[in-house]
Design a protein around this motif. Sequence first.
Motif, PDB file in Angstrom:
ATOM      1  N   TYR A 187      39.274 -17.992 -50.792  1.00 41.27           N
ATOM      2  CA  TYR A 187      40.121 -18.597 -51.828  1.00 41.27           C
ATOM      3  C   TYR A 187      39.684 -18.189 -53.225  1.00 41.27           C
ATOM      4  CZ  TYR A 187      41.690 -21.727 -48.085  1.00 41.27           C
ATOM      5  OH  TYR A 187      42.209 -22.233 -46.928  1.00 41.27           O
ATOM      6  N   MET A 213      45.075 -16.711 -51.162  1.00 39.70           N
ATOM      7  CA  MET A 213      45.585 -17.961 -51.733  1.00 39.70           C
ATOM      8  C   MET A 213      44.883 -18.210 -53.064  1.00 39.70           C
ATOM      9  SD  MET A 213      47.662 -20.492 -51.088  1.00 39.70           S
ATOM     10  CE  MET A 213      48.017 -21.408 -52.569  1.00 39.70           C
ATOM     11  N   TYR A 267      44.610 -21.119 -56.045  1.00 37.46           N
ATOM     12  CA  TYR A 267      44.935 -22.455 -56.568  1.00 37.46           C
ATOM     13  C   TYR A 267      44.615 -22.482 -58.060  1.00 37.46           C
ATOM     14  CZ  TYR A 267      44.907 -24.008 -51.683  1.00 37.46           C
ATOM     15  OH  TYR A 267      45.166 -24.150 -50.344  1.00 37.46           O
ATOM     16  N   ASP A 298      54.233 -23.200 -63.458  1.00 39.37           N
ATOM     17  CA  ASP A 298      55.130 -23.269 -62.292  1.00 39.37           C
ATOM     18  C   ASP A 298      56.268 -22.253 -62.431  1.00 39.37           C
ATOM     19  OD1 ASP A 298      54.045 -25.114 -60.546  1.00 39.37           O
ATOM     20  OD2 ASP A 298      54.929 -26.848 -61.554  1.00 39.37           O
ATOM     21  N   TYR A 331      56.838 -14.503 -58.177  1.00 36.35           N
ATOM     22  CA  TYR A 331      57.286 -14.413 -56.775  1.00 36.35           C
ATOM     23  C   TYR A 331      58.564 -13.582 -56.698  1.00 36.35           C
ATOM     24  CZ  TYR A 331      54.228 -17.570 -54.075  1.00 36.35           C
ATOM     25  OH  TYR A 331      53.169 -18.118 -53.402  1.00 36.35           O
ATOM     26  N   ASP A 335      49.584 -15.952 -52.078  1.00 39.11           N
ATOM     27  CA  ASP A 335      50.303 -17.122 -52.575  1.00 39.11           C
ATOM     28  C   ASP A 335      49.535 -17.782 -53.703  1.00 39.11           C
ATOM     29  OD1 ASP A 335      52.739 -17.445 -50.950  1.00 39.11           O
ATOM     30  OD2 ASP A 335      51.288 -17.450 -49.290  1.00 39.11           O
ATOM     31  N   MET A 336      50.263 -18.538 -54.503  1.00 40.29           N
ATOM     32  CA  MET A 336      49.649 -19.166 -55.671  1.00 40.29           C
ATOM     33  C   MET A 336      50.367 -20.489 -55.950  1.00 40.29           C
ATOM     34  SD  MET A 336      49.080 -17.294 -59.310  1.00 40.29           S
ATOM     35  CE  MET A 336      48.134 -18.007 -60.630  1.00 40.29           C
ATOM     36  N   VAL A 337      49.583 -21.525 -56.196  1.00 47.92           N
ATOM     37  CA  VAL A 337      50.193 -22.822 -56.489  1.00 47.92           C
ATOM     38  C   VAL A 337      49.394 -23.548 -57.569  1.00 47.92           C
ATOM     39  CG1 VAL A 337      48.972 -24.199 -54.729  1.00 47.92           C
ATOM     40  CG2 VAL A 337      51.293 -24.848 -55.410  1.00 47.92           C
ATOM     41  N   VAL A 338      50.108 -24.324 -58.370  1.00 51.69           N
ATOM     42  CA  VAL A 338      49.474 -25.135 -59.413  1.00 51.69           C
ATOM     43  C   VAL A 338      49.110 -26.490 -58.823  1.00 51.69           C
ATOM     44  CG1 VAL A 338      49.824 -26.268 -61.644  1.00 51.69           C
ATOM     45  CG2 VAL A 338      50.778 -23.988 -61.244  1.00 51.69           C
ATOM     46  N   HIS A 339      47.869 -26.896 -59.026  1.00 47.43           N
ATOM     47  CA  HIS A 339      47.393 -28.188 -58.521  1.00 47.43           C
ATOM     48  C   HIS A 339      46.900 -29.000 -59.708  1.00 47.43           C
ATOM     49  CE1 HIS A 339      45.697 -30.594 -55.090  1.00 47.43           C
ATOM     50  NE2 HIS A 339      44.982 -31.092 -56.085  1.00 47.43           N
ATOM     51  N   ARG A 398      57.899 -28.557 -50.755  1.00 54.80           N
ATOM     52  CA  ARG A 398      57.676 -27.295 -51.463  1.00 54.80           C
ATOM     53  C   ARG A 398      56.208 -26.853 -51.381  1.00 54.80           C
ATOM     54  NH1 ARG A 398      56.035 -25.238 -56.503  1.00 54.80           N
ATOM     55  NH2 ARG A 398      55.305 -27.246 -57.247  1.00 54.80           N
ATOM     56  N   ILE A 399      55.294 -27.826 -51.514  1.00 50.53           N
ATOM     57  CA  ILE A 399      53.880 -27.435 -51.626  1.00 50.53           C
ATOM     58  C   ILE A 399      53.112 -27.476 -50.309  1.00 50.53           C
ATOM     59  CG2 ILE A 399      53.732 -28.096 -54.070  1.00 50.53           C
ATOM     60  CD1 ILE A 399      52.177 -30.609 -53.121  1.00 50.53           C
ATOM     61  N   PHE A 453      51.058 -24.617 -48.744  1.00 46.82           N
ATOM     62  CA  PHE A 453      49.888 -24.038 -49.406  1.00 46.82           C
ATOM     63  C   PHE A 453      48.570 -24.719 -49.036  1.00 46.82           C
ATOM     64  CE2 PHE A 453      53.370 -23.298 -52.597  1.00 46.82           C
ATOM     65  CZ  PHE A 453      53.484 -21.939 -52.337  1.00 46.82           C
ATOM     66  N   TYR A 454      48.653 -25.816 -48.284  1.00 50.42           N
ATOM     67  CA  TYR A 454      47.440 -26.584 -47.990  1.00 50.42           C
ATOM     68  C   TYR A 454      47.140 -26.616 -46.497  1.00 50.42           C
ATOM     69  CZ  TYR A 454      47.986 -28.079 -52.824  1.00 50.42           C
ATOM     70  OH  TYR A 454      48.110 -28.090 -54.194  1.00 50.42           O
ATOM     71  N   PRO A 506      48.690 -34.374 -55.635  1.00 52.45           N
ATOM     72  CA  PRO A 506      50.124 -34.129 -55.870  1.00 52.45           C
ATOM     73  C   PRO A 506      51.001 -35.307 -55.413  1.00 52.45           C
ATOM     74  CG  PRO A 506      49.119 -32.196 -54.856  1.00 52.45           C
ATOM     75  CD  PRO A 506      48.068 -33.258 -54.895  1.00 52.45           C
TER      76      PRO A 506
END
Lengths: 424, 158
Positions: free
Chosen positions: A78, A119, A121, A136, A143, A160-164, B15-16, B19-20, B29
């Motif tokens: 990660y 991945m 984060y 976002d 993407y 993949d990439m996500v905002v947490h 949606r999320i 990713f987990y 979240p």
Amino acid sequence: MNHEIVFSKYYGESQTEGLDYYKKHDYGYNALLKAIEMGFEKVHQEVKDSGLRGRGGAGFPCGMKWGFIPKNTEKPIYLVINADESEPGTFKDRAIMAYQPHLMIEGAIISAMTIKAHMIYVYIRGEYVKEAKILDAAIEEAYKAGYLGKNVAGTGYQLDMVVHRGAGAYICGEETALLNSLEGKRGEPRIKPPFFPAAIGLFSCPTVVNNVETLACVPMIVSKGAEWFRSFGPEKNHGMKLFCISGHVNRPGLYERPMGYPLMKLIEEDCGGIWKGRKLKAAFPGGSSAPVLTAEECNVNLDFDSLAKAGSMLGSAGIMVIDDATCILKVAIRTAHFYQVESCGQCTPCREGSMWLKELHIRLEAGEGKVSDLDLIEDICNNMDGTTICAFGEATAWPLRSMVKKFRSEYEQHVVEKRCPFEG
Amino acid sequence: MKKVFGEKFYQEMDRISQFYPNKRAMLLPALHAAQKERGWISDETMQDVADFLEIPKTQVKEVVTFYHMFHTKPVGKVNLQFCNNIACWLRGSEELIHHAEKKCNIRLGETTGDGVFTISEVECLGSCGTAPVCQVNDDYHENFSVEALDKLLEGRQS
């Protein structure tokens, strides 16, 4: 001194956060394409050669950190972006994310492919609601443009990439606390060793945690080369740098200057000197965790090694300037209050020490203290230094010890006069 | 499972979730989404989130009580969160807080009787170059002043 604006070209302007703007005015994912062409072993070498040191506070060499990821691991790897920016006096990552989110994203994609992560984060502090929305949207654009997803830039690489979002906790900037927080736990730092999450990090998998500004340096290193990056700043302290300056100067704000830029020049020339015609009394050079510098000590260059030599630290480059009409004990109360509120409470020296440091300063400032309190403050600081799971203990002890040591006569004056001499 | 939240909550979670690797990691979240919908996190909301993520309620509660941004009691429609950390304090944040307290006739951490205003003190918001700053609900009000504060509080007697 070699100087080139690479970050803040269009800070303060509107609508700079989109992909089109980034393609027109910045690297536009061409650095990613170049990195793919170069091969990621070469990219890793280039980052190592550039001497890039982490911009989050510790100044750890970025390329070396990436090298700690075990080879041939079967676990997922990660990349976590530390966008928790909570060190008092620091607001540079917020500007990067608000005005050039794609620079950070491009840097993150190159970095993830280098360490073979699939991945990413982005752990962003909860209060940055606007910046999280901008990220976002920018990630969605990336993407759609094929820079993220199942087939990054046609290479077949999945990323993949996500905002947490965090939820208001200074301690989550500490990387192991951040990882716990990401896992849905309380943001309590983990016991070391392991000293780096490269072996056992997020979800017990190999993990690299990098700061926003650090990753934003990666596209320019790939694009312009290690030599170019090394042309800024003194030996072992390279690159252009975002300095956050606040407090009692005429023009506070964000200043992009090369590493090693003189602090007094920044205060006097760039920021127009101390406000209201007053004189400089002291400054935190690198966030509230950095020992304060007296006015004389401010004749120092802003880089990791110069500030370490001066007995303080560059930290997150959050410079807070204090004028001579300000009571240093009041500054100490604010400082101690912050650490008391934000201590996660795991370790007794930190939890109790921060509270007693605040109480002692309140008593002294009110003119109700004793001279022996001064030694007690130092004693408490010494007992917090190195006795806690994470560096929070030092972050509390160092600035407070520096204030009582460097401004001892002002502390004593409060005791002798039984009042605050700054109150008329 | 019975749906206890609005559609937006489930859409965001859908949606999320990809990713987990586990549901517990979606706790922050989920709490943000729940608080957005309900305004604060009650005991019942903690249970709802726990049920949704299939984790014990204690795991939810220990997290809710750790983070400053999760409210365990209702807050006003206008939540004035004053930064009073060093940089803002050097630039007069304390004066703003006292002014707000006086105008609203409440103390830090309290909400006006009509449920409109909450005043609280928060730690560094990362806006030190434009200090003092006040976060009003989600929005930053930078270079904040007594005049700007009066405008926000318009109509309230001191």
